[in-house]
Scaffold this motif. Structure first.
Motif, PDB file in Angstrom:
ATOM      1  N   ASP A   1       0.822  -1.279  -0.240  1.00  0.00           N
ATOM      2  CA  ASP A   1       0.090   0.024  -0.111  1.00  0.00           C
ATOM      3  C   ASP A   1       0.644   1.308  -0.028  1.00  0.00           C
ATOM      4  O   ASP A   1       0.299   2.238   0.127  1.00  0.00           O
ATOM      5  CB  ASP A   1      -0.732  -0.014   1.454  1.00  0.00           C
ATOM      6  CG  ASP A   1      -2.157   0.764   1.047  1.00  0.00           C
ATOM      7  OD1 ASP A   1      -2.766   1.525   1.806  1.00  0.00           O
ATOM      8  OD2 ASP A   1      -2.761   0.533  -0.269  1.00  0.00           O
ATOM      9  N   LEU A   2       2.210   1.209  -0.263  1.00  0.00           N
ATOM     10  CA  LEU A   2       3.034   2.445  -0.017  1.00  0.00           C
ATOM     11  C   LEU A   2       2.907   3.315  -1.246  1.00  0.00           C
ATOM     12  O   LEU A   2       3.032   4.541  -1.166  1.00  0.00           O
ATOM     13  CB  LEU A   2       4.516   1.986   0.241  1.00  0.00           C
ATOM     14  CG  LEU A   2       4.694   1.414   1.687  1.00  0.00           C
ATOM     15  CD1 LEU A   2       6.059   1.042   1.800  1.00  0.00           C
ATOM     16  CD2 LEU A   2       4.327   2.199   2.809  1.00  0.00           C
ATOM     17  N   HIS A   3       2.618   2.615  -2.364  1.00  0.00           N
ATOM     18  CA  HIS A   3       2.558   3.752  -3.505  1.00  0.00           C
ATOM     19  C   HIS A   3       1.153   4.393  -3.274  1.00  0.00           C
ATOM     20  O   HIS A   3       1.218   5.651  -3.891  1.00  0.00           O
ATOM     21  CB  HIS A   3       2.147   2.848  -4.807  1.00  0.00           C
ATOM     22  CG  HIS A   3       3.470   2.357  -5.436  1.00  0.00           C
ATOM     23  ND1 HIS A   3       4.480   2.966  -5.840  1.00  0.00           N
ATOM     24  CD2 HIS A   3       4.031   0.789  -5.592  1.00  0.00           C
ATOM     25  CE1 HIS A   3       5.625   2.208  -6.178  1.00  0.00           C
ATOM     26  NE2 HIS A   3       5.158   1.017  -6.085  1.00  0.00           N
ATOM     27  N   ARG A   4       0.240   3.761  -2.879  1.00  0.00           N
ATOM     28  CA  ARG A   4      -1.241   4.523  -2.875  1.00  0.00           C
ATOM     29  C   ARG A   4      -0.855   5.675  -1.594  1.00  0.00           C
ATOM     30  O   ARG A   4      -1.209   7.110  -1.749  1.00  0.00           O
ATOM     31  CB  ARG A   4      -1.981   3.722  -2.233  1.00  0.00           C
ATOM     32  CG  ARG A   4      -3.641   4.398  -1.943  1.00  0.00           C
ATOM     33  CD  ARG A   4      -4.889   3.330  -2.207  1.00  0.00           C
ATOM     34  NE  ARG A   4      -4.978   2.586  -3.082  1.00  0.00           N
ATOM     35  CZ  ARG A   4      -4.841   1.410  -3.209  1.00  0.00           C
ATOM     36  NH1 ARG A   4      -4.102   0.850  -2.414  1.00  0.00           N
ATOM     37  NH2 ARG A   4      -5.321   1.018  -4.587  1.00  0.00           N
ATOM     38  N   GLU A   5      -0.279   5.408  -0.450  1.00  0.00           N
ATOM     39  CA  GLU A   5       0.154   6.549   0.490  1.00  0.00           C
ATOM     40  C   GLU A   5       0.911   7.505   0.131  1.00  0.00           C
ATOM     41  O   GLU A   5       0.973   8.713   0.543  1.00  0.00           O
ATOM     42  CB  GLU A   5       0.891   5.600   1.586  1.00  0.00           C
ATOM     43  CG  GLU A   5      -0.046   5.407   3.036  1.00  0.00           C
ATOM     44  CD  GLU A   5       0.909   4.934   3.964  1.00  0.00           C
ATOM     45  OE1 GLU A   5       0.720   3.691   4.665  1.00  0.00           O
ATOM     46  OE2 GLU A   5       1.783   5.841   4.469  1.00  0.00           O
ATOM     47  N   ALA A   6       1.943   7.116  -0.976  1.00  0.00           N
ATOM     48  CA  ALA A   6       2.746   8.363  -1.643  1.00  0.00           C
ATOM     49  C   ALA A   6       1.976   9.116  -2.455  1.00  0.00           C
ATOM     50  O   ALA A   6       2.629  10.316  -2.812  1.00  0.00           O
ATOM     51  CB  ALA A   6       3.965   7.671  -2.148  1.00  0.00           C
TER      52      ALA A   6
END
Ligand code: BV8
Ligand code: ZN
Length: 244
Positions: free
Chosen positions: A102-107
């Motif tokens: 989920d880190l791309h969405r968080e970025a």
């Protein structure tokens, strides 16, 4: 090499990114290959399977809860943010990721294709019930539960909404990813060993349809042989230089 990569990126009309566990390494999330033996001497490949879940759902849920607990405090790093910025600038059209963190969405990436699902989503093994634990705010409560998680609608076991080895990828996501790869004239391949299929076809499709392949990885991978430019360095450092 960086100059050549920057030129290709500036000249591209339809660039996409294809990412693997390596892009999240600098966020403190262990890579899949780096995992081996990391958790109770188990290899992830033997736990991320329907057979393992069938045989011992407790063990598999313990493994996933351990990873969810680890990943929930991870933050996107400058490589994730750089991709979100390239999308803002209209250079990058989409990020296709194998990661479930989920880190791309968080970025802030908006056009994101998660080929292997998302570790913070759970789904029922029988009915269509699905829940995003981050969105529903139930993550901490879920992680604290001692019993096997059960579906509130039908009482069956819940499972992580990720794609296990031997399971087909979500049809829509895979179809969309292949279509983007056919349209792309450039793919930034970041942090993947390029051994897991069918995801690893993505950079090959870009190449076969006349696009350019830029790989960012401190080591060689299954993609290196088809890379037009191979930036042998960690994702954060390479993306920072590319953005200059
Ligand atoms: C399917 C979710 C069929 C779960 C994952 C033989 C040949 C071809 C295929 C197969 C085969 N035998 C079996 C298969 C099929 C199998 C497969 O490809 N196996 C591989 C191991 C050979 N594939 C499947 O099973 C797929 N399904 O084929 O179904 C089917 C079709 C129809 C109907 C029924 C069945 C499903 C695959 C999806 C598995 N699920 N994840 C979870 O996460 O718990 S895959 C999992 O492994 C990860 O999500 C990730 O995608 C993958 C690991 O790959 P990477 O992301 O590349 O990570 P890795 O650790 O390997 O590499 C990290 C890289 O980063 C390294 O190169 C390192 O150098 C680099 N790095 C490190 N630090 C940095 C860095 N890079 C940049 N910066 C840094 N700082
Ligand atoms: Zn159910």
């Amino acid at each position: 090499m960086i100059e050549e990569a920057a030129k290709l990126l500036a000249r591209s009309r339809f660039a996409i990114a294809f990412t693997g566990a390596g892009i999240s390494a600098e966020s403190g999330v262990p890579t899949f290959r780096g995992f081996n033996g990391l958790w109770k001497k188990h290899r992830p490949e033997e736990l991320a399977t329907p057979e393992a879940f069938q045989k011992d759902p407790y063990l598999v849920w313990e493994f996933y809860k351990w990873r969810m607990d680890l990943i929930k405090s991870a933050k996107p790093n400058r490589a994730h943010y750089a991709l979100a910025e390239l999308e803002e600038m209209g250079i990058l059209k989409a990020v296709i990721t194998q990661n479930v963190d989920d880190l791309h969405r968080e970025a802030g990436t908006r056009t994101l294709i998660e080929l292997h699902g998302n570790i913070f989503r759970v789904r029922c093994t029988s009915c269509n019930y699905k829940e995003n634990l981050k969105g529903s705010g139930r993550l901490e409560e879920f992680l604290a539960e001692k019993d096997l998680p059960r579906c509130p609608d039908c009482g069956s076991l819940l499972r992580p909404d990720v794609v296990w080895f031997g399971e087909p990828l979500p049809r829509r996501a895979l179809h969309e990813a292949f279509r983007l790869a056919e349209r792309a004239d450039l793919v930034l391949v970041i942090g993947t060993s390029g051994v897991v299929y069918p995801a690893a076809y993505i950079p090959q499709i870009v190449k076969e349809t006349g696009g350019k392949v830029i790989e960012i990885n401190p080591d060689e991978s299954g993609i290196t042989p088809i890379a037009d430019v191979f930036l042998r360095c960690p994702a954060g450092e390479a993306m920072e230089k590319l953005m200059r």
